[in-house]
Write a protein that holds these residues in place. Structure first.
Motif, mmCIF file in Angstrom:
data_model
loop_
_atom_site.group_PDB
_atom_site.id
_atom_site.type_symbol
_atom_site.label_atom_id
_atom_site.label_comp_id
_atom_site.label_asym_id
_atom_site.label_seq_id
_atom_site.Cartn_x
_atom_site.Cartn_y
_atom_site.Cartn_z
ATOM 1 N N ASN A 100 62.091 52.572 -112.891
ATOM 2 C CA ASN A 100 61.227 51.862 -113.835
ATOM 3 C C ASN A 100 61.402 50.352 -113.726
ATOM 4 O O ASN A 100 60.419 49.585 -113.712
ATOM 5 C CB ASN A 100 61.535 52.353 -115.242
ATOM 6 N N TRP A 101 62.642 49.900 -113.647
ATOM 7 C CA TRP A 101 62.890 48.455 -113.519
ATOM 8 C C TRP A 101 62.365 47.918 -112.190
ATOM 9 O O TRP A 101 61.801 46.826 -112.135
ATOM 10 C CB TRP A 101 64.377 48.177 -113.644
ATOM 11 N N LEU A 102 62.559 48.681 -111.123
ATOM 12 C CA LEU A 102 62.069 48.249 -109.822
ATOM 13 C C LEU A 102 60.547 48.185 -109.794
ATOM 14 O O LEU A 102 59.956 47.255 -109.204
ATOM 15 C CB LEU A 102 62.577 49.190 -108.726
ATOM 16 N N PHE A 103 59.896 49.148 -110.420
ATOM 17 C CA PHE A 103 58.435 49.174 -110.412
ATOM 18 C C PHE A 103 57.857 47.959 -111.141
ATOM 19 O O PHE A 103 56.985 47.246 -110.604
ATOM 20 C CB PHE A 103 57.950 50.469 -111.067
ATOM 21 N N PHE A 104 58.341 47.700 -112.350
ATOM 22 C CA PHE A 104 57.827 46.552 -113.085
ATOM 23 C C PHE A 104 58.311 45.235 -112.476
ATOM 24 O O PHE A 104 57.607 44.207 -112.555
ATOM 25 C CB PHE A 104 58.237 46.627 -114.553
ATOM 26 N N GLY A 105 59.470 45.214 -111.874
ATOM 27 C CA GLY A 105 59.905 44.013 -111.150
ATOM 28 C C GLY A 105 58.984 43.713 -109.986
ATOM 29 O O GLY A 105 58.680 42.538 -109.696
ATOM 30 N N PHE A 106 58.539 44.751 -109.284
ATOM 31 C CA PHE A 106 57.579 44.545 -108.192
ATOM 32 C C PHE A 106 56.260 43.990 -108.720
ATOM 33 O O PHE A 106 55.640 43.117 -108.081
ATOM 34 C CB PHE A 106 57.362 45.865 -107.456
ATOM 35 N N LEU A 107 55.800 44.490 -109.885
ATOM 36 C CA LEU A 107 54.551 43.967 -110.458
ATOM 37 C C LEU A 107 54.691 42.503 -110.855
ATOM 38 O O LEU A 107 53.766 41.697 -110.635
ATOM 39 C CB LEU A 107 54.145 44.821 -111.672
ATOM 40 N N TRP A 108 55.815 42.121 -111.436
ATOM 41 C CA TRP A 108 56.030 40.698 -111.769
ATOM 42 C C TRP A 108 56.084 39.841 -110.503
ATOM 43 O O TRP A 108 55.536 38.732 -110.472
ATOM 44 C CB TRP A 108 57.322 40.528 -112.566
ATOM 45 N N TRP A 109 56.721 40.309 -109.485
ATOM 46 C CA TRP A 109 56.780 39.562 -108.211
ATOM 47 C C TRP A 109 55.392 39.458 -107.583
ATOM 48 O O TRP A 109 55.021 38.428 -106.995
ATOM 49 C CB TRP A 109 57.735 40.268 -107.262
ATOM 50 N N LEU A 110 54.586 40.556 -107.715
ATOM 51 C CA LEU A 110 53.235 40.550 -107.153
ATOM 52 C C LEU A 110 52.342 39.533 -107.879
ATOM 53 O O LEU A 110 51.544 38.824 -107.236
ATOM 54 C CB LEU A 110 52.638 41.955 -107.248
ATOM 55 N N ILE A 111 52.442 39.438 -109.217
ATOM 56 C CA ILE A 111 51.668 38.437 -109.964
ATOM 57 C C ILE A 111 52.065 37.033 -109.532
ATOM 58 O O ILE A 111 51.204 36.152 -109.332
ATOM 59 C CB ILE A 111 51.888 38.644 -111.480
ATOM 60 N N ALA A 112 53.373 36.804 -109.380
ATOM 61 C CA ALA A 112 53.828 35.475 -108.939
ATOM 62 C C ALA A 112 53.347 35.169 -107.536
ATOM 63 O O ALA A 112 52.993 34.011 -107.216
ATOM 64 C CB ALA A 112 55.347 35.399 -109.018
ATOM 65 N N LEU A 113 53.275 36.159 -106.676
ATOM 66 C CA LEU A 113 52.805 35.945 -105.303
ATOM 67 C C LEU A 113 51.317 35.645 -105.277
ATOM 68 O O LEU A 113 50.852 34.739 -104.546
ATOM 69 C CB LEU A 113 53.113 37.183 -104.460
ATOM 70 N N LEU A 118 55.375 31.446 -106.156
ATOM 71 C CA LEU A 118 56.499 31.451 -105.221
ATOM 72 C C LEU A 118 56.468 30.240 -104.299
ATOM 73 O O LEU A 118 57.515 29.815 -103.790
ATOM 74 C CB LEU A 118 56.487 32.752 -104.402
ATOM 75 N N VAL A 119 55.264 29.692 -104.100
ATOM 76 C CA VAL A 119 55.125 28.549 -103.186
ATOM 77 C C VAL A 119 55.132 27.236 -103.960
ATOM 78 O O VAL A 119 55.804 26.264 -103.566
ATOM 79 C CB VAL A 119 53.836 28.694 -102.363
ATOM 80 N N ASN A 132 61.004 29.953 -113.618
ATOM 81 C CA ASN A 132 62.233 30.253 -112.870
ATOM 82 C C ASN A 132 62.181 31.624 -112.188
ATOM 83 O O ASN A 132 63.213 32.253 -111.959
ATOM 84 C CB ASN A 132 63.462 30.181 -113.777
ATOM 85 N N LEU A 133 61.000 32.108 -111.854
ATOM 86 C CA LEU A 133 60.849 33.356 -111.088
ATOM 87 C C LEU A 133 60.384 32.958 -109.704
ATOM 88 O O LEU A 133 59.212 32.609 -109.492
ATOM 89 C CB LEU A 133 59.836 34.282 -111.766
ATOM 90 N N ASN A 134 61.292 32.988 -108.716
ATOM 91 C CA ASN A 134 60.997 32.485 -107.383
ATOM 92 C C ASN A 134 61.309 33.483 -106.276
ATOM 93 O O ASN A 134 61.224 33.139 -105.094
ATOM 94 C CB ASN A 134 61.755 31.190 -107.125
ATOM 95 N N SER A 135 61.680 34.704 -106.608
ATOM 96 C CA SER A 135 61.974 35.715 -105.594
ATOM 97 C C SER A 135 61.864 37.106 -106.221
ATOM 98 O O SER A 135 61.684 37.264 -107.436
ATOM 99 C CB SER A 135 63.374 35.498 -104.995
#
Length: 439
Positions: A100-113, A118-119, A132-135
Motif C-alpha cells: 500500500n505504501w509503495l503504491f501510493f508512493g509511486f503515485l506521488w512520484w508520478l505526479i511530481a514527474l 523533479l526537474v 521537498n519531494l525530489n525522488s
C-alpha cells in the motif's frame, strides 16, 4: 555319521527328549505364543491401531481435498484471514502495508514527474505539488507519513496541486479501510478463545460401571481457571461406521449420546471437576453391548464442551474423544474433592485416576431384565475411604436376596405353627360356658 545323528535328533524330538544343543531361534520366533486345543500354535490377535476422528486435544483429523470452488474462500475474506496460521497472518499483514505504501508512493512520484517537480523543484519561484519531494524514496517516505499521520513537517502538500489533494483524500480513506481490516483481523485472532480451551480438562479414559442399579458410561471434565465458563453445556457423539438394512455403508456415522438433555443435566456449573454420566437405557447405542462385544467393536466417542468466557463474553468450545480401547469396563473415578478449613480443595493429581469395581459383564439390557425379574437390594452400603473394599456387585445381591427371602418365609411358617399350637392350648384350657351359667 551325519545321517545317523540327524535320525537320532528326530527321534529325541518325537519322544519329548530335549537335545543336548539346539540352535538359538531368531527373536521373532521366540515371542510368547498362546497354546490352544489344536495341535498347532497361534498368536494372539492384535487390534489394529485406529485413526482418530478427533484428537485428544480437540483438533479434527479431517483434511479437505480436491476443493475446486476456491472462490468461496475469497467471498469470506475476513474469516479466511483469521483462520490462517500465525506465520502467514504476519506475512500478509506486513505485505499489505508495504504494498500500500509503495503504491501510493509511486503515485506521488508520478505526479511530481508529470508536473516537472523533479526537474524544477530547486528553482526559485517554482511551486511544487509536495515540497521537498525530489525522488522516489522521498515520495515513499511521504506516503508513509500521510497514511500513518506521522507528519514530520518537512514534506507538505501545497494548495496549488488539485490532483495531489484528490490523491491525499483517496489515500486517507483507503488507508483507514486497510487499518480497520488488518487491525481487526489481528485483534480477533489474538482474542480467539481457543487458548481458553487449553485449561479445560477431560479425563484420559471413560469408564462403565453400575450407578443406582443402572449401567452408566462416565467421563470427567474440569476447569483449571478461577474465572468460570458461563452457560456451560456438554454433549457427546458416537462415531461409528454402520451398514443399513438395504446394504448402504455409512462411514463415520454420528449418533447422539444422551447425557442429560431431557433432564437438564447437560447444563453444567463447572466450578469443580464433574463426572458426566450417560445412562445406558433402551435409547442408548450401548444398550445391547456387553463387555465382550465392546472389545470387538470399533467406535469413537466425541465429547464437546461449550460455554462463554466470563472475562470476554466470547463463546468457547473444547473437544476431546475416547476410542473403544479407552473405555474401561468395571472402573470408577477416584474422588478429587476434599473439605478443608473454610474451603473445598481439588486435587488434580487424581483427576485421571480410576479404580476397579465389581461390575456385571453382561449388557445393560440383560442387567435390566434381571433387575426387573428380581430387584436388587433397596439400599446400598456406604462406601469406606478405600473404595476397593466396598464395591457392589448386583449379581451377588440377587443370591443374597434369595437367601434372605427364604429365611423370612421359614420364620413366618414357624411363627404360624406356634400361633396354631397356642390357640389350640387356649381352647383346651378354657372352661365350658355351660358351667358358668346359673340354673
Amino acid at each position: 555319521m551325519a545321517g545317523d545323528s540327524r535320525v537320532l535328533m528326530d527321534h529325541n524330538m518325537e519322544i519329548g527328549v530335549t537335545p543336548a544343543q539346539v540352535k538359538k531361534l531368531p527373536k521373532h520366533l521366540r515371542e510368547p505364543q498362546i497354546s490352544t486345543e489344536r495341535t498347532h500354535l497361534i498368536s494372539e490377535p492384535v487390534k489394529k491401531p485406529r485413526q482418530r476422528y478427533v484428537q485428544k486435544d480437540g483438533k479434527c483429523n479431517v483434511h479437505h481435498g480436491n476443493v475446486q470452488e476456491t472462490y468461496r474462500y475469497l467471498s469470506d475474506l475476513f474469516t479466511t484471514l483469521v483462520d490462517l496460521r500465525w506465520r502467514f497472518s504476519l506475512l500478509i499483514f506486513t505485505l499489505v502495508y508495504v504494498v500500500n505504501w509503495l503504491f501510493f508512493g509511486f503515485l506521488w512520484w508520478l505526479i511530481a514527474l508529470v508536473r516537472g517537480d523533479l526537474v524544477h523543484g530547486d528553482e526559485e519561484g517554482w511551486t511544487p505539488c509536495v515540497e521537498n519531494l525530489n525522488s522516489f524514496v522521498s515520495a515513499f517516505l511521504f506516503s508513509i507519513e500521510t497514511e500513518t499521520t506521522i507528519g514530520y513537517g518537512y514534506r507538505v502538500i501545497t494548495e496549488r496541486c488539485p490532483e495531489g489533494i484528490v490523491l491525499l483524500l483517496v489515500q486517507a480513506i483507503l488507508g483507514s479501510i486497510v487499518n480497520a481490516i488488518m487491525v481487526g483481523c489481528m485483534f480477533v485472532k489474538i482474542s480467539q478463545p481457543k487458548n481458553r480451551a487449553e485449561t479445560l480438562m477431560f479425563s484420559n479414559n471413560a469408564v462403565i460401571s453400575v450407578r443406582d442399579n443402572k449401567m452408566c458410561l462416565m467421563f470427567r471434565v474440569g476447569d483449571l481457571r478461577n474465572s468460570h465458563i458461563v452457560e456451560a453445556s456438554i454433549r457427546a457423539k458416537l462415531i461409528r461406521s454402520q451398514q443399513t438394512k438395504e446394504g448402504e455403508f455409512i462411514p463415520l456415522n454420528q449418533t447422539d449420546i444422551n447425557i442429560g438433555f431431557d433432564t437438564g443435566d447437560d447444563r453444567l456449573f463447572l466450578v469443580s471437576p464433574l463426572i458426566i454420566s450417560h445412562e445406558i437405557n433402551e435409547k442408548s447405542p450401548f444398550w445391547e453391548m456387553s463387555m465382550a462385544q465392546m472389545e470387538k467393536e470399533e467406535f469413537e466417542i466425541v465429547v464437546i464442551l461449550e460455554g462463554m468466557v466470563e472475562a470476554t463474553g466470547m463463546t468457547c468450545q473444547a473437544r476431546s474423544s475416547y476410542l473403544d480401547t479407552e473405555v474401561l469396563w468395571g472402573y470408577r473415578f477416584t474422588p478429587v474433592l476434599s473439605l478443608e478449613k473454610g474451603f473445598y480443595e481439588v486435587d488434580y493429581n487424581n483427576f485421571h485416576d480410576v479404580y476397579e469395581t465389581n461390575t456385571p459383564t453382561c449388557s445393560a439390557k440383560e442387567l435390566a431384565t434381571k433387575v426387573r425379574d428380581e430387584p436388587l437390594l433397596p439400599q446400598l452400603p456406604l462406601q469406606s475411604p478405600e473404595p476397593k473394599t466396598q464395591t457392589f456387585d448386583p449379581l451377588d445381591c440377587l443370591s443374597e436376596l434369595n437367601s434372605l427371602s427364604q429365611d423370612e418365609k421359614m420364620e413366618e411358617k414357624d411363627s404360624g405353627d406356634r400361633g396354631e399350637n397356642n390357640g389350640l392350648a387356649a381352647t383346651l384350657e378354657e372352661p365350658p360356658l355351660a358351667d358358668g351359667l346359673p340354673d
